[in-house]
Design an enzyme around this catalytic site. Structure first.
Site, PDB file in Angstrom:
ATOM      1  N   ASP A   1       1.068  -1.306   0.055  1.00 20.41           N
ATOM      2  CA  ASP A   1       0.035  -0.212   0.191  1.00 20.41           C
ATOM      3  C   ASP A   1       0.866   1.152  -0.116  1.00 20.41           C
ATOM      4  O   ASP A   1       2.002   1.199   0.515  1.00 20.41           O
ATOM      5  CB  ASP A   1      -0.972   0.005   1.217  1.00 20.41           C
ATOM      6  CG  ASP A   1      -2.002   0.790   1.181  1.00 20.41           C
ATOM      7  OD1 ASP A   1      -3.163   0.355   0.959  1.00 20.41           O
ATOM      8  OD2 ASP A   1      -2.062   2.266   0.953  1.00 20.41           O
TER       9      ASP A   1
ATOM     10  N   LYS B   1     -20.347  -8.605 -10.996  1.00 19.31           N
ATOM     11  CA  LYS B   1     -20.136  -7.557  -9.950  1.00 19.31           C
ATOM     12  C   LYS B   1     -21.377  -6.536  -9.781  1.00 19.31           C
ATOM     13  O   LYS B   1     -21.988  -6.813  -8.639  1.00 19.31           O
ATOM     14  CB  LYS B   1     -18.833  -7.090  -9.538  1.00 19.31           C
ATOM     15  CG  LYS B   1     -18.516  -6.303  -8.440  1.00 19.31           C
ATOM     16  CD  LYS B   1     -18.791  -7.104  -7.116  1.00 19.31           C
ATOM     17  CE  LYS B   1     -19.252  -6.267  -5.890  1.00 19.31           C
ATOM     18  NZ  LYS B   1     -17.982  -6.370  -5.069  1.00 19.31           N
TER      19      LYS B   1
ATOM     20  N   CYS C   1     -20.343   0.210  -0.940  1.00 21.17           N
ATOM     21  CA  CYS C   1     -20.743  -0.342  -2.312  1.00 21.17           C
ATOM     22  C   CYS C   1     -22.000  -0.190  -2.975  1.00 21.17           C
ATOM     23  O   CYS C   1     -22.070   0.271  -3.816  1.00 21.17           O
ATOM     24  CB  CYS C   1     -20.356  -2.138  -1.751  1.00 21.17           C
ATOM     25  SG  CYS C   1     -18.809  -2.400  -1.562  1.00 21.17           S
TER      26      CYS C   1
ATOM     27  N   ARG D   1     -18.882  -9.590   2.057  1.00 25.56           N
ATOM     28  CA  ARG D   1     -19.577  -8.624   2.895  1.00 25.56           C
ATOM     29  C   ARG D   1     -19.034  -8.141   3.942  1.00 25.56           C
ATOM     30  O   ARG D   1     -18.428  -9.234   4.605  1.00 25.56           O
ATOM     31  CB  ARG D   1     -21.048  -9.345   3.300  1.00 25.56           C
ATOM     32  CG  ARG D   1     -21.936  -9.719   1.915  1.00 25.56           C
ATOM     33  CD  ARG D   1     -22.688 -10.896   2.833  1.00 25.56           C
ATOM     34  NE  ARG D   1     -22.089 -12.095   2.974  1.00 25.56           N
ATOM     35  CZ  ARG D   1     -22.797 -13.046   3.853  1.00 25.56           C
ATOM     36  NH1 ARG D   1     -24.015 -12.713   4.176  1.00 25.56           N
ATOM     37  NH2 ARG D   1     -21.854 -13.986   3.965  1.00 25.56           N
TER      38      ARG D   1
HETATM   39  C1  UDX Z   1     -22.475  -5.436  -0.427  1.00 24.40           C
HETATM   40  C2  UDX Z   1     -22.605  -7.184  -0.960  1.00 24.40           C
HETATM   41  O1  UDX Z   1     -23.660  -7.880  -0.252  1.00 24.40           O
HETATM   42  C3  UDX Z   1     -21.468  -7.793  -1.403  1.00 24.40           C
HETATM   43  O2  UDX Z   1     -21.804  -9.058  -1.928  1.00 24.40           O
HETATM   44  C4  UDX Z   1     -20.451  -6.839  -2.131  1.00 24.40           C
HETATM   45  O3  UDX Z   1     -19.321  -7.536  -2.050  1.00 24.40           O
HETATM   46  C5  UDX Z   1     -20.202  -5.413  -1.339  1.00 24.40           C
HETATM   47  O4  UDX Z   1     -21.399  -4.945  -1.337  1.00 24.40           O
HETATM   48  P1  UDX Z   1     -21.926  -4.686   1.978  1.00 24.40           P
HETATM   49  O5  UDX Z   1     -21.921  -3.410   1.487  1.00 24.40           O
HETATM   50  O6  UDX Z   1     -20.983  -5.417   3.058  1.00 24.40           O
HETATM   51  O7  UDX Z   1     -21.821  -5.740   1.015  1.00 24.40           O
HETATM   52  O8  UDX Z   1     -23.347  -5.154   2.911  1.00 24.40           O
HETATM   53  P2  UDX Z   1     -24.797  -5.740   2.537  1.00 24.40           P
HETATM   54  O9  UDX Z   1     -24.845  -6.728   3.805  1.00 24.40           O
HETATM   55  O10 UDX Z   1     -25.046  -6.053   1.383  1.00 24.40           O
HETATM   56  O11 UDX Z   1     -25.839  -4.987   3.200  1.00 24.40           O
HETATM   57  C6  UDX Z   1     -25.838  -3.608   2.338  1.00 24.40           C
HETATM   58  C7  UDX Z   1     -26.822  -2.403   2.988  1.00 24.40           C
HETATM   59  O12 UDX Z   1     -28.267  -2.961   2.608  1.00 24.40           O
HETATM   60  C8  UDX Z   1     -26.747  -2.239   4.441  1.00 24.40           C
HETATM   61  O13 UDX Z   1     -26.816  -0.733   4.706  1.00 24.40           O
HETATM   62  C9  UDX Z   1     -28.067  -3.020   4.984  1.00 24.40           C
HETATM   63  O14 UDX Z   1     -28.542  -2.579   6.246  1.00 24.40           O
HETATM   64  C10 UDX Z   1     -29.037  -2.720   3.895  1.00 24.40           C
HETATM   65  N1  UDX Z   1     -29.846  -4.278   3.742  1.00 24.40           N
HETATM   66  C11 UDX Z   1     -29.519  -5.524   3.737  1.00 24.40           C
HETATM   67  C12 UDX Z   1     -31.293  -3.899   3.999  1.00 24.40           C
HETATM   68  O15 UDX Z   1     -31.781  -2.652   4.190  1.00 24.40           O
HETATM   69  N2  UDX Z   1     -32.308  -4.911   3.989  1.00 24.40           N
HETATM   70  C13 UDX Z   1     -31.796  -6.051   3.690  1.00 24.40           C
HETATM   71  O16 UDX Z   1     -32.924  -6.926   3.865  1.00 24.40           O
HETATM   72  C14 UDX Z   1     -30.620  -6.267   3.583  1.00 24.40           C
END
Ligand code: UDX
Length: 441
Positions: A31, A212, A268, A156
Site C-alpha cells: 500500500d 459484480k 458498495c 460482505r
Molecule cells: C455488499 C454486497 O452484499 C457484497 O456482496 C458486495 O461485495 C459489497 O456490497 P456490504 O456493503 O458489506 O456488501 O453490505 P450488505 O450486507 O450487502 O448490506 C448493504 C446494505 O443493505 C446495508 O446498509 C444493510 O443494512 C442494507 N440491507 C440489507 C437492508 O436494508 N435490508 C436487507 O434486507 C439487507
C-alpha cells in the site's frame, strides 16, 4: 503454494491478503500508506471486522504474510498480483473514480520483467480491464507476458473472512485475445475452494466485470422493492414484515435481503448502482438501467420517511426534542459509516432542531469524524438518559435484545422508533411504550 501480492490494503485488500496466507500462500501486501502498512505488519487491523485480526496475526507469525510500501518489491516477489484498491464515486458525478486502479498499474507494471498475471478485484466500469491490460503491457518490459484478468470480489462486511475463504462462487474473466496462464494460476491459488466444489466460472473480461455490478444492483433492487412495499403498507395500514415473510416462502423470491427499513448504505451498493448507470449511459444503453434511478430514489426516501415519522411522533416539531439514536454504522457488525442511513437520519434530525445523542458499539470514532456536531454517548444507557424518544437505526444484536424495562426508568418519554423493524412491537407496547416502525402499524 504460490507467491502472491495484494495491492491496496484497505478493507478488501487486508482481508484478501490475510485469507490468501491462511490458504497457505506466501503473501506480500502493498500500500502507498506507510502508516497503514506499519499497523498491519504489527498485526493491527485499522477497521472492525470479526476474526480478521486473528487470521492476520497467525499468518504474520507463521512467516507467510508481510507488508511493504514498495511496488518494486511487489513485482519481484510474486507472479500473481491482486489489485484491491478502491473505486469511489467521483465528486459531483455518478461515475467511478479510477485513479487508484490506474496508479497501481502505472507503479507496478514498469517493474515487471517476466511472466505475471494481475487479477483485478476492485469493482470497475465494464471495459476497464481490457484498457488496463493494454496500459500494463505498454508500460512493462514483460510486454505480452503480462496478463490482466478479472476476479471480482463478493465479500460482505462483517462476514469478510468466511466469504473469502469459502466463497459461494469464483469468477475469473480472461482476456479472450490472450488467454495465457491466468486461468491455470487462478485454479492453483483457489485450489482449496475448488476441492470443495465451489462453482468456478471462466468468462471474458467484460462479463466478469459486469457480474459484480449486476449482483449488487440485484441486491439493491430487492431491498428497494421491499421498501416500496413498505410505503404501500404504510398507506394501506398493512405490515411489511409479515408481507416479506409471506412472499419470502416462495423459493423463487426467498426471504433474504427482504428486510424493509432505512434501506441500504455503505461503501458498495449506493456507489455501484450509480457508477453502473453512468457506464450504461456511456455505452448508449442507459434505458436498460433507468429502473436503478428509481431503486436509488426509493432508498433515499426511507431516510426522509424516518425523519417524518419522528416528527409525527412529536406532533410536527422536533425543536427541543431529546433523541437517543442507537446505531451509526451502515449495518451491524461493521464500523463503516460511509453513506450510513443511520447517521444521515441523525444529522437531519439535528438540523431540524432536535438534540441528538448517538451510540454505536463499534462505529463511534468513525461517526465522530464524519459528523462531529452530533453528541456521542459511551453506552445505550447514557444515550437514552433523559431522552424523549429512542430511535434504533442499525440492527446490532445488542439493540435487538434490549429489554424495555431497562430503559423505562432512564428515558423521559416512552417512545421507540424502529428504523430497521428489528424489535418486537408487542413487547414494547406491553411495557407501556409507543412503538413505531417503518411500514408496519
Ligand atoms: C455488499 C454486497 O452484499 C457484497 O456482496 C458486495 O461485495 C459489497 O456490497 P456490504 O456493503 O458489506 O456488501 O453490505 P450488505 O450486507 O450487502 O448490506 C448493504 C446494505 O443493505 C446495508 O446498509 C444493510 O443494512 C442494507 N440491507 C440489507 C437492508 O436494508 N435490508 C436487507 O434486507 C439487507
Amino acid at each position: 503454494m504460490t507467491k502472491v501480492t495484494v495491492l491496496g490494503t484497505g478493507y478488501l485488500g487486508a482481508t484478501h491478503a490475510a485469507c490468501m496466507a491462511e490458504l497457505g500462500h506466501e503473501v506480500l501486501g502493498v500500500d502507498v500508506d506507510a502508516g497503514k502498512i506499519a499497523k498491519l505488519q504489527d498485526g493491527q487491523v485499522p477497521f472492525f471486522e470479526p476474526e480478521l485480526e486473528e487470521v492476520l496475526r497467525r499468518n504474520i507469525e507463521a512467516g507467510r504474510l508481510r507488508f511493504s510500501t514498495s511496488y518494486r518489491e511487489a513485482a519481484a516477489w510474486g507472479t500473481a498480483h491482486f489489485l484491491c484498491v478502491g473505486t469511489p464515486q467521483k465528486r459531483g458525478e455518478y461515475a467511478a473514480d479510477l485513479r487508484y486502479v490506474e496508479s497501481v498499474i502505472d507503479e507496478l507494471a514498469p517493474h515487471i520483467t517476466g511472466p505475471a498475471v494481475i487479477y483485478g478485484k476492485s469493482t470497475v466500469p465494464v471495459g476497464t480491464a481490457a484498457r488496463l491490460g493494454d496500459r500494463a503491457r505498454a508500460l512493462s518490459p514483460a510486454g505480452e507476458q503480462l496478463e490482466v484478468a478479472w476476479n471480482p470480489e463478493f465479500l460482505r462486511e462483517g462476514f469478510a473472512i468466511g466469504d473469502t475463504l469459502r466463497p459461494d462462487r469464483l469468477v475469473i474473466g480472461i482476456d479472450p485475445v490472450r488467454p495465457g496462464r491466468a486461468e491455470q494460476l487462478a485454479r492453483e491459488i483457489y485450489a482449496t475452494a475448488l476441492a470443495a466444489e465451489t462453482p468456478f466460472l471462466v468468462t471474458d473480461l467484460a462479463t466478469a466485470e459486469l457480474v459484480k455490478v449486476a449482483a449488487n444492483s440485484f441486491l439493491a433492487t430487492k431491498i428497494s422493492f421491499i421498501n416500496a412495499m413498505a410505503e404501500l403498507c404504510e398507506a394501506a395500514d398493512a405490515d411489511v414484515t409479515v408481507l416479506a415473510d409471506a412472499i419470502g416462502y416462495d423459493a423463487r423470491i426467498g426471504r433474504r435481503f427482504l428486510n424493509a427499513g432505512l434501506g441500504f448504505g455503505g461503501g458498495c451498493l449506493p456507489k455501484d448502482i450509480r457508477a453502473f448507470m453512468a457506464r450504461a449511459g456511456e455505452l448508449h444503453a442507459h434505458q436498460a438501467l433507468t429502473f436503478l434511478r428509481e431503486v436509488d430514489n426509493v432508498n433515499m426516501r426511507r431516510r426522509t420517511r424516518m425523519v417524518e415519522l419522528t416528527r409525527e411522533v412529536f406532533d410536527g416539531s422536533l425543536i427541543g426534542a431529546r433523541l437517543a439514536v442507537l446505531g451509526a454504522a451502515f449495518k451491524p457488525d461493521s464500523d463503516d459509516v460511509r453513506d450510513s442511513p443511520a447517521l444521515n437520519v441523525a444529522g437531519q434530525l439535528q438540523l431540524q432542531g432536535a438534540s441528538v445523542t448517538v451510540y454505536d458499539p463499534h462505529a463511534m470514532d468513525n461517526a465522530r469524524a464524519l459528523f462531529p456536531t452530533l453528541d456521542y454517548a459511551t453506552s445505550v444507557a447514557e444515550a437514552c438518559k433523559g431522552a424523549d424518544a429512542v430511535l434504533v437505526l442499525t440492527e446490532w444484536q445488542q439493540f435487538r435484545e434490549l429489554d424495555p424495562a431497562d430503559l423505562t426508568g432512564l428515558v423521559r418519554g416512552n417512545r421507540v422508533l424502529d428504523g430497521r423493524n428489528c424489535l418486537d412491537p408487542q413487547l414494547w407496547s406491553a411495557a407501556g411504550w409507543t412503538y413505531r416502525g417503518l411500514g408496519r402499524h
